[in-house]
Design an enzyme around this catalytic site. Sequence first.
Site, PDB file in Angstrom:
ATOM      1  N   SER A  32       0.827  -1.209   0.000  1.00  0.00           N
ATOM      2  CA  SER A  32       0.000   0.000   0.000  1.00  0.00           C
ATOM      3  C   SER A  32       0.854   1.248   0.000  1.00  0.00           C
ATOM      4  O   SER A  32       1.990   1.243   0.495  1.00  0.00           O
ATOM      5  CB  SER A  32      -0.911   0.009   1.234  1.00  0.00           C
ATOM      6  OG  SER A  32      -1.526   1.262   1.422  1.00  0.00           O
ATOM      7  N   TYR A  65      -2.541  -1.163  10.283  1.00  0.00           N
ATOM      8  CA  TYR A  65      -2.634  -1.511   8.868  1.00  0.00           C
ATOM      9  C   TYR A  65      -1.367  -1.121   8.114  1.00  0.00           C
ATOM     10  O   TYR A  65      -0.785  -1.930   7.387  1.00  0.00           O
ATOM     11  CB  TYR A  65      -3.849  -0.810   8.255  1.00  0.00           C
ATOM     12  CG  TYR A  65      -3.984  -0.946   6.758  1.00  0.00           C
ATOM     13  CD1 TYR A  65      -4.560  -2.069   6.192  1.00  0.00           C
ATOM     14  CD2 TYR A  65      -3.556   0.074   5.894  1.00  0.00           C
ATOM     15  CE1 TYR A  65      -4.707  -2.194   4.815  1.00  0.00           C
ATOM     16  CE2 TYR A  65      -3.692  -0.041   4.521  1.00  0.00           C
ATOM     17  CZ  TYR A  65      -4.263  -1.169   3.990  1.00  0.00           C
ATOM     18  OH  TYR A  65      -4.406  -1.286   2.628  1.00  0.00           O
TER      19      TYR A  65
END
Length: 292
Positions: free
Chosen positions: A183, A196
């Site tokens: 990400s 995350y």
Amino acid sequence: MSEELKTLDKAHIDETAEEPKMPGHESGLEPKPDWQPRFPGSGRLKGKIAIVTGGDSGIGRAVAVLFAREGANVAIAYLEEHDDAKKTRELCEAEGAQVLLSAGDLGDPKHAQGFVDAVIDRWGRLDVLINNAGEQHPDKNIEDITPEQLQRTFQTNIFSMFYVTQAARPHLKRGAAIVNCTSVTMYKGSGGLLDYSSTKGAITAFTRSLSENLVGQGIRVNGVAPGPIWTPLNPFGGAPKEKVEHFGESTPMGRPGQPNEVAPAFLFLACEDSSYMSGQILHPNGGSVVNG
């Protein structure tokens, strides 16, 4: 050890109380994400067998359908969104592919092994592994992240990649490809997604290290680091409502990306077009310049 921390003794953490809507149903999302492949297929994965985790919706659906268009048979792992998975299977079959669906939690090593075993039982081989499944939970303060949530997020996002890759490794031969989904938060950070973004850093390190481990055996390992992409992940609990309302507006392009704008990066890394690339990360992120 306190009662709250005893969960850390477990090898597997079940869904937490924060997850009643996650990862979310694409069938209930408005507007619908764009998953459709934008160009005719060219046979770049003809005859290949591909696993796509988290393949029922979002980026995973776009990847699965694109791979089907390019000639692959596809095994799709998903958590519990059966309506989305059925739709994705129909879309892949419409492209001429054979499809295997498997519901369950890949953070459970036994389930991960069983899923890969089912793929081998069905087709007898495995050529491409796409590790895409993930979850996220927004928290403004680090103190709000419970031990259960922390372990659960790592379990889904990075432990599952280890488990599936461990199960798949004996079946991956020279010429095989692994592509992991990291990400933009790994590169830019995210103050509201501490656990995350930490898992995404681990995934990037895993990708580079696994590449070093396997490249001499003719197996390439790369990654894709999407920016804000319109999928069920954020609207169904992965981001606060006020952030969803302005999702993607902070990118240089001023909008969120669509799954079919990310899927071609996975295809490139999965096929022979990228035969001289391993240990690399691609960045479909709306124009944000990061240190890749």
